[in-house]
Design a protein around this motif. Structure first.
Motif, mmCIF file in Angstrom:
data_model
loop_
_atom_site.group_PDB
_atom_site.id
_atom_site.type_symbol
_atom_site.label_atom_id
_atom_site.label_comp_id
_atom_site.label_asym_id
_atom_site.label_seq_id
_atom_site.Cartn_x
_atom_site.Cartn_y
_atom_site.Cartn_z
ATOM 1 N N ALA A 10 42.302 35.800 42.743
ATOM 2 C CA ALA A 10 41.849 36.415 44.114
ATOM 3 C C ALA A 10 42.851 37.581 44.621
ATOM 4 O O ALA A 10 42.446 38.426 45.209
ATOM 5 C CB ALA A 10 42.109 35.107 45.287
ATOM 6 N N ALA A 11 44.163 37.263 44.276
ATOM 7 C CA ALA A 11 45.153 38.325 44.590
ATOM 8 C C ALA A 11 44.904 39.852 43.743
ATOM 9 O O ALA A 11 44.985 40.768 44.173
ATOM 10 C CB ALA A 11 46.608 37.809 44.355
ATOM 11 N N ARG A 12 44.549 39.536 42.503
ATOM 12 C CA ARG A 12 44.390 40.644 41.529
ATOM 13 C C ARG A 12 43.186 41.391 42.254
ATOM 14 O O ARG A 12 43.178 42.628 42.385
ATOM 15 C CB ARG A 12 43.794 40.058 40.329
ATOM 16 N N ARG A 13 42.053 40.510 42.627
ATOM 17 C CA ARG A 13 40.887 41.136 43.258
ATOM 18 C C ARG A 13 40.982 42.093 44.491
ATOM 19 O O ARG A 13 40.729 43.222 44.552
ATOM 20 C CB ARG A 13 39.885 40.297 43.551
ATOM 21 N N ARG A 14 42.161 41.433 45.405
ATOM 22 C CA ARG A 14 42.287 42.161 46.544
ATOM 23 C C ARG A 14 43.216 43.275 46.406
ATOM 24 O O ARG A 14 43.104 44.539 46.687
ATOM 25 C CB ARG A 14 42.977 41.231 47.434
ATOM 26 N N LEU A 15 44.119 43.496 45.534
ATOM 27 C CA LEU A 15 44.912 44.387 45.175
ATOM 28 C C LEU A 15 43.871 45.726 44.639
ATOM 29 O O LEU A 15 44.251 46.820 44.390
ATOM 30 C CB LEU A 15 45.932 44.324 43.888
ATOM 31 N N LEU A 16 42.940 45.217 43.522
ATOM 32 C CA LEU A 16 42.128 46.216 42.823
ATOM 33 C C LEU A 16 41.303 47.158 44.090
ATOM 34 O O LEU A 16 40.932 48.129 44.013
ATOM 35 C CB LEU A 16 41.247 45.620 41.974
ATOM 36 N N ALA A 17 40.947 46.223 45.218
ATOM 37 C CA ALA A 17 40.054 46.811 46.145
ATOM 38 C C ALA A 17 41.006 47.488 46.847
ATOM 39 O O ALA A 17 40.548 48.662 47.362
ATOM 40 C CB ALA A 17 39.760 45.763 46.942
ATOM 41 N N GLU A 18 42.303 47.391 47.119
ATOM 42 C CA GLU A 18 43.158 48.289 47.747
ATOM 43 C C GLU A 18 43.334 49.803 46.777
ATOM 44 O O GLU A 18 43.311 50.617 47.433
ATOM 45 C CB GLU A 18 44.540 47.820 47.917
ATOM 46 N N LEU A 19 43.245 49.463 45.672
ATOM 47 C CA LEU A 19 43.636 50.781 44.538
ATOM 48 C C LEU A 19 42.147 51.384 44.809
ATOM 49 O O LEU A 19 42.375 52.866 44.574
ATOM 50 C CB LEU A 19 43.729 50.135 43.326
#
Length: 819
Positions: free
Chosen positions: A24-33
């Motif tokens: 979930a944390a990876r997914r949120r960071l990818l969305a930010e990027l």
């Protein structure tokens, strides 16, 4: 989104390993990027067009809408899916997205983005040779980069199945394809060739935004794409609906909504995307509002939410993209992924049919900047406006698999070239025959012999003209390459044939269908094997000389990427007499002179050809190290080689070339018969007209004492050396070129008579070197069928024409007739 950011920031002190374990944390960071990539690509284009000084007043350009349609897909690929061994061809118009991603990964600097489409900055389209960041395949001429990935996959198989890649893993050759690129014919030539060779580890991800440069693409094109790729043996995966739409379809009225979207014409869908939520609602209510469940379904969304729902295509849904692409791991069959997207997604002109070259105005950009929470003055900041800490983002980016090894280009050891190649014996021979014999003798070499390692690294290819270009001897000894072992049926059936062509992974000839675009694109891939896969190959390709024009864009593409290969074009000129004008080349010598990255030669004799091929195999491997051997910079840098040969057999000189003569052959020319000091006339020839030039020389030498006979083996090299010397003098240097030294014995007002089986402009420039008057003979019009005598006489490149030109030149000189 701010709440998500606070949650992430609260855990911002966690290590990268913790983040990696938290999907979930990876997914949120990818969305930010993903947001940052869209911002940087749009701002880069905005800065280039509306903020940066533009002293020329010319349009700078850029494609904000085309970038936006690929942002999600490229975010998923580069930050999560790809591995260092993968190679990618990026859709040309998405160049700013690529550079933004490289910037975030630390492989591109902010200045390059600020100088996008300016001198020294990021290139308009990704370039292996001009960009500073990690470009795998140049793109720009649409369609060619796409095909390049398929041929790179073929080359990877070739290298791997020969056991040359050692422990290095095979990568996926990925093309990010604009749907309009599928209009390019070379795509379909490539698909057919890929099917023949059972190509593997290739992904073509189609950015199906349904808009081209000028308009909206034809409805239901996806069906034709799907059918075609399946026929060619590809797996086809269609990404159409995002999670929001999938959830809506599961509700009452959802089936009607899905059917409406499936049936909606592309032009209407694009127009509604541009118009927004109110327009969506009016159209849906008018078309399916009477269907049970639809009114309640639409009532769940306000206009903004309805617009978000109706534009939730799978190509913009990060979860769908990630799940799909990761699901393809472990299967090497070629994949066609049709990803539905919106051109301009997230930008104010999304969906508009005129948005291809559209650029946000100042107010639109200000609104976009505010929406992205990017403070004024921090537009180039890597992490400004993102809902995650810089430390957390930096840790995430440092761990991205694709970039963890830094730049991914390999270096390969050079292949030793023998001090001498086999030199065929024979009193009378054509250069095409000589080429075939030289290569066949190289093929005979064993592992422990002088040319053994050279033979092992040569790979030949031809577009269905292997026999007629004298490659058969090589193929008989080295075999045809195939992923799968296939017997020579004619041999098994005891049918007599001169060609013993079994197919196996041990073979060293790639037989192609008769499509020159495929030939040159394959050469681009073969000629970059040392950089892409860490193993050096020495590609040698043959084709009929006139058909260089048929694949010229792909040839230019290969040279632009600095691929290394030897191109043997034969037969050439009207000397292919009975074949007629369709197979007779005229202007190809000028292509050889003008094509950057390609050293062009046209030898007359087989001993010259051996010298050139030997030099050529070394030249293919040069990398800019070492000292310059001549006044031409590319002698240090290296490049590819073009040999224009002929089927016309002529008497071979009985001689042993000295080291000095060999050097002069490579520099571009030498005196067969030197002129006297102050000589008033020289006959200059190239290639197959050597016999006519020598006959004319013998006929006139008593009448004109001191006449010279000059053999030009490379008009390209002579011209390049001369122009380099001219530029050096313009800058205050003094570097006399080889051609200046060659012509120096002649009187200042001497005459040159030039002749070749090709366009006369190839040699006519020689008069400008030292101010000599020139009579230029050559072929300027389409050829036709006939005997050599008929055609040489008709096109005035025979002995009589040379003598007539000599007489005219001498009369004008002696009379002082101005030229």
């Amino acid at each position: 989104m701010a709440e998500d950011g606070k949650a992430l920031s609260a855990r911002g002190d966690r290590g990268v390993d913790d983040i990696a374990q938290d999907a979930a944390a990876r997914r949120r960071l990818l969305a930010e990027l993903e947001r940052k990539v869209l911002w940087l690509s749009a701002w880069t284009i905005h800065n280039a067009n509306l903020l940066r000084d533009n002293p020329d007043g010319l349009k700078v350009g850029g494609h904000q809408a085309s970038c936006a349609s690929l942002t999600t897909l490229m975010t998923a690929l580069y930050f999560d899916v790809l591995r260092p061994e993968d190679r990618v061809a990026v859709k040309p118009h998405a160049s700013p997205v690529f550079h933004a991603i490289q910037y975030l990964l630390g492989q591109q600097d902010a200045q390059a983005l600020q100088d996008f489409r300016a001198f020294g900055g990021a290139q308009s389209y990704p370039s292996r040779t001009k960009d500073k960041d990690d470009v795998d395949f140049s793109t720009g001429s649409v369609g060619l980069g796409v095909a390049m990935t398929a041929f790179a996959g073929l080359v990877q198989d070739y290298v791997s199945l020969k056991g040359l890649m050692a422990e290095r893993p095979r990568g996926r050759m990925v093309a990010l394809v604009g749907d309009a690129e599928l209009d390019e014919g070379n795509i379909y030539e490539c698909l057919l060739e890929g099917w023949k060779h059972d190509v593997r580890n290739v992904w073509w991800i189609i950015d199906y935004n349904r808009q081209s440069l000028d308009s909206v693409v034809a409805d239901r094109l996806f069906g034709q794409i799907d059918q075609l790729f399946r026929t060619m043996g590809w797996d086809v995966i269609t990404l159409k609906y995002g999670r929001k739409l999938q959830a809506a379809f599961a509700q009452p009225g959802g089936d009607a909504l899905r059917a409406w979207i499936d049936d909606c014409p592309n032009s209407l869908y694009s127009a509604l995307v541009f118009q927004g939520g109110a327009a969506w609602r009016a159209q849906l209510q008018g078309d399916i509002g009477a269907v049970a469940g639809v009114p309640d379904l639409l009532a769940q969304y306000d206009d903004a939410e309805l617009h978000a729902l109706m534009t939730n295509l799978a190509g913009h849904d990060l979860d769908v993209v990630l799940e799909t692409l990761h699901g393809l791991d472990g299967d090497d069959r070629p994949k066609c992924i049709i990803a539905y997207t919106i051109k301009g997604q997230g930008l104010p002109f999304a969906g508009h049919k005129d948005n291809h070259a559209g650029i946000m105005n100042a107010q639109q950009m200000a609104d976009f900047q505010q929406a992205n929470a990017v403070p004024e003055g921090r537009e180039w900041d890597r992490f400004a406006g993102l809902n995650a800490s810089a430390e957390q983002l930096r840790a995430f980016l440092d761990a991205v698999p694709f970039a963890r090894q830094g730049r991914r280009r390999y270096q390969a050891a050079k292949v030793p070239v023998p001090s001498r190649l086999p030199r065929p014996e024979g009193e009378r021979m054509s250069t095409q025959e000589g080429f075939g014999k030289i290569l066949a003798e190289i093929a005979r070499a064993g592992q422990g012999e002088d040319s053994g390692s050279l033979a092992e690294r040569i790979v030949t290819t031809s577009p269905d003209v292997t026999v007629s270009t004298n490659l058969a001897g090589w193929v008989n000894r080295r075999g045809i390459w195939s992923r799968h072992r296939r017997a020579d049926t004619f041999k098994e059936q005891k049918v007599v044939s001169a060609h013993q062509w079994g197919m196996s992974p041990e073979g060293q000839h790639l037989e192609l269908g008769i499509a020159e675009n495929n030939l040159f694109t394959l050469l681009a891939a073969l000629g970059l094997s040392h950089s892409l896969f860490g193993e050096r190959l020495l590609p040698v390709a043959t084709l009929y000389d006139p058909f260089i024009l048929r694949g010229l864009d792909a040839l230019n593409y290969a040279c632009y990427q600095d691929a290394r290969f030897m191109l043997v074009a034969t037969p050439s000129g009207i000397s292919l007499a009975p074949e007629g004008g369709a197979h007779q080349s005229v202007g190809t010598p000028l292509i050889g002179m003008s094509q950057d990255g390609l050293a062009a030669f046209e030898p007359a004799f087989v001993d010259e050809l051996e010298v050139i091929m030997r030099w050529g195999f070394d030249y293919l491997q040069r990398d800019g190290s070492g000292e310059a051997a001549s006044d031409w910079l590319r002698d240090v840098e290296g490049g590819s080689v073009y040999l224009r040969l002929t089927t016309r057999a002529i008497d071979q000189p009985a001689r042993t070339l000295s080291a000095e003569q060999e050097d002069q052959i490579i520099q571009g020319g030498y005196w067969r018969h030197p002129p006297a000091n102050g000589g008033e006339l020289a006959i200059v020839y190239t290639g197959s007209t050597a016999a006519q030039a020598e006959a004319a020389f013998e006929a006139i030498r008593e009448e004109v004492p001191g006449v010279g006979l000059l053999a030009v083996t490379s008009a390209d090299r002579l011209n390049a050396g001369w122009t380099a010397a001219e530029k050096a003098r313009q800058s205050g240097g003094h570097a006399p070129s080889w051609v200046e030294r060659l012509l120096s014995p002649l009187a200042r007002d001497a005459a040159l008579v030039t002749v070749l089986d090709g366009h006369p402009a190839t040699l006519a420039w020689l008069g400008a070197v030292r101010g000599h008057r020139v009579q230029a003979l050559g072929v300027e019009h389409f050829g036709q069928s006939g005997t050599l005598s008929d055609l040489y006489t008709t096109y005035r490149i025979d002995e009589d024409a040379i003598l007539d030109a000599c007489a005219t030149a001498l009369v004008e000189r002696r009379r002082g007739t101005p030229r």
